[in-house]
Design a protein around this motif. Structure first.
Motif, PDB file in Angstrom:
ATOM      1  N   TYR A  11      40.903  39.486  45.194  1.00  0.00           N
ATOM      2  CA  TYR A  11      40.029  38.664  46.043  1.00  0.00           C
ATOM      3  C   TYR A  11      39.592  39.514  47.234  1.00  0.00           C
ATOM      4  O   TYR A  11      40.436  40.090  47.932  1.00  0.00           O
ATOM      5  CB  TYR A  11      40.772  37.408  46.520  1.00  0.00           C
ATOM      6  N   PHE A  57      27.955  33.421  50.489  1.00  0.00           N
ATOM      7  CA  PHE A  57      29.315  33.216  49.955  1.00  0.00           C
ATOM      8  C   PHE A  57      30.366  33.773  50.914  1.00  0.00           C
ATOM      9  O   PHE A  57      30.047  34.496  51.858  1.00  0.00           O
ATOM     10  CB  PHE A  57      29.435  33.895  48.594  1.00  0.00           C
ATOM     11  N   GLN A  59      33.841  34.889  49.564  1.00  0.00           N
ATOM     12  CA  GLN A  59      34.685  35.922  48.957  1.00  0.00           C
ATOM     13  C   GLN A  59      34.350  36.126  47.473  1.00  0.00           C
ATOM     14  O   GLN A  59      33.834  35.225  46.810  1.00  0.00           O
ATOM     15  CB  GLN A  59      36.169  35.621  49.124  1.00  0.00           C
ATOM     16  N   HIS A  61      35.949  36.826  43.861  1.00  0.00           N
ATOM     17  CA  HIS A  61      37.101  36.907  42.959  1.00  0.00           C
ATOM     18  C   HIS A  61      36.705  37.904  41.876  1.00  0.00           C
ATOM     19  O   HIS A  61      35.980  37.567  40.934  1.00  0.00           O
ATOM     20  CB  HIS A  61      37.393  35.510  42.371  1.00  0.00           C
ATOM     21  N   GLU A  97      32.955  29.418  36.910  1.00  0.00           N
ATOM     22  CA  GLU A  97      31.971  28.944  37.900  1.00  0.00           C
ATOM     23  C   GLU A  97      31.987  27.417  37.987  1.00  0.00           C
ATOM     24  O   GLU A  97      31.945  26.846  39.082  1.00  0.00           O
ATOM     25  CB  GLU A  97      30.582  29.456  37.501  1.00  0.00           C
ATOM     26  N   SER A 100      34.617  25.814  40.297  1.00  0.00           N
ATOM     27  CA  SER A 100      34.529  25.962  41.761  1.00  0.00           C
ATOM     28  C   SER A 100      33.118  25.612  42.208  1.00  0.00           C
ATOM     29  O   SER A 100      32.209  26.445  42.094  1.00  0.00           O
ATOM     30  CB  SER A 100      34.857  27.398  42.181  1.00  0.00           C
ATOM     31  N   SER A 103      30.021  27.974  43.413  1.00  0.00           N
ATOM     32  CA  SER A 103      30.326  29.379  43.137  1.00  0.00           C
ATOM     33  C   SER A 103      29.287  29.975  42.186  1.00  0.00           C
ATOM     34  O   SER A 103      28.420  29.269  41.665  1.00  0.00           O
ATOM     35  CB  SER A 103      31.728  29.521  42.535  1.00  0.00           C
ATOM     36  N   VAL A 172      33.792  35.868  39.965  1.00  0.00           N
ATOM     37  CA  VAL A 172      33.144  34.669  40.496  1.00  0.00           C
ATOM     38  C   VAL A 172      33.008  34.845  42.012  1.00  0.00           C
ATOM     39  O   VAL A 172      33.976  35.220  42.685  1.00  0.00           O
ATOM     40  CB  VAL A 172      33.982  33.402  40.193  1.00  0.00           C
ATOM     41  N   LEU A 174      32.722  33.134  45.488  1.00  0.00           N
ATOM     42  CA  LEU A 174      33.180  31.806  45.925  1.00  0.00           C
ATOM     43  C   LEU A 174      32.594  31.441  47.287  1.00  0.00           C
ATOM     44  O   LEU A 174      32.403  32.299  48.157  1.00  0.00           O
ATOM     45  CB  LEU A 174      34.700  31.802  46.005  1.00  0.00           C
ATOM     46  N   LYS A 175      32.348  30.156  47.449  1.00  0.00           N
ATOM     47  CA  LYS A 175      31.861  29.653  48.748  1.00  0.00           C
ATOM     48  C   LYS A 175      32.980  29.633  49.786  1.00  0.00           C
ATOM     49  O   LYS A 175      32.756  29.883  50.957  1.00  0.00           O
ATOM     50  CB  LYS A 175      31.320  28.232  48.576  1.00  0.00           C
ATOM     51  N   GLU A 176      34.184  29.237  49.331  1.00  0.00           N
ATOM     52  CA  GLU A 176      35.313  29.088  50.269  1.00  0.00           C
ATOM     53  C   GLU A 176      36.373  30.138  49.996  1.00  0.00           C
ATOM     54  O   GLU A 176      36.600  30.501  48.868  1.00  0.00           O
ATOM     55  CB  GLU A 176      35.950  27.687  50.113  1.00  0.00           C
TER      56      GLU A 176
END
Ligand code: SF4
Length: 176
Positions: A11, A57, A59, A61, A97, A100, A103, A172, A174-176
Motif C-alpha cells: 500500500y 485518490f 492510496q 494498493h 474495484e 471498494s 476505487s 486498485v 483507493l479513495k480512502e
C-alpha cells in the motif's frame, strides 16, 4: 503442468507515489515507441491530465503477480501463458474495484477486451465499464516501483529466449 504464480502486495500513499514514481513525460515517450501506441483508448494520448487523475485518490494498493515461465518450452508458450494470466488478473482487479466504492482497478498494461479497438475507427470506447488504464500509461514508473517495493525486476523475451518469469503489475487505486 500448472505453473507457479507468486503474489506481492503493498500500500503506497498517492503523495509518495507521485513524488517518487510519477513521470508522465518519460512514460509517454516510452509508450510512443510501442507498436500499440494510440491503438486502444487505454493508451495515451488522453483528454485529461494523468496527475489530476491520481490526485482524486488517496492510496495505491499495488498488486503484482510473478508468473513462472519455468515449464514453458518456447517463448511463444510463455507469451501465451502471460496473455491467459493477464485476462484472469484484469478480471480480478475489476472484482476488487467493486468491493471498494470509488476505487479504480488497474489493468496489467494495455486493454485487450475487443479484437479491434473502436479507437482505430475513430469511435468511443464500447466497453468503458471494463476498460481500465495500466500504471505506466498514466505516468507511473512501474518497473522501478516494483524493484523498490519487492526487490526484483521485470524480465523480457527477445522473441526466442524464455524468461524466468513475467510480471503482471496492477492493483486498485483507493479513495480512502
Ligand atoms: S474496451 Fe474495446 S473499445 Fe474500449 S479501449 Fe478496450 S479494446 Fe478499445
Amino acid at each position: 503442468m500448472k505453473h507457479n504464480i507468486e503474489r506481492f502486495e503493498a500500500y503506497i500513499p498517492i503523495g509518495q507515489l507521485l513524488a517518487q514514481y510519477f513521470d508522465f513525460a518519460l512514460t509517454h515517450s516510452k509508450c510512443s515507441q510501442c507498436p500499440g501506441y494510440q491503438k486502444t483508448w487505454a493508451c495515451p494520448d488522453f483528454d485529461f491530465a494523468p496527475a489530476d487523475f491520481w490526485n482524486e485518490f488517496s492510496q495505491l494498493h499495488l498488486i503484482v503477480d510473478r508468473v513462472s515461465c519455468a515449464s514453458a518450452a518456447t517463448a511463444e508458450e510463455a507469451q501465451n501463458r502471460l496473455f491467459a494470466e493477464k485476462k484472469r488478473f484484469d478480471a480480478e482487479m475489476l472484482e476488487l474495484e467493486k468491493k471498494s466504492p470509488g476505487s479504480y482497478g488497474l489493468a496489467a498494461q494495455e486493454c485487450v477486451a475487443c479484437k479491434k479497438c473502436a479507437r482505430l475507427s475513430g469511435l468511443p470506447c464500447v466497453h468503458p465499464d471494463i476498460m481500465r488504464y495500466g500504471l505506466e500509461s498514466i505516468g507511473i514508473l512501474a518497473v522501478k516501483l516494483v524493484e523498490d517495493q519487492f526487490g526484483f525486476s521485470a524480465q523480457w523475451s527477445d522473441g526466442v529466449s524464455v524468461p524466468d518469469y513475467y510480471l503482471l503489475i496492477g492493483g486498485v487505486i483507493l479513495k480512502e
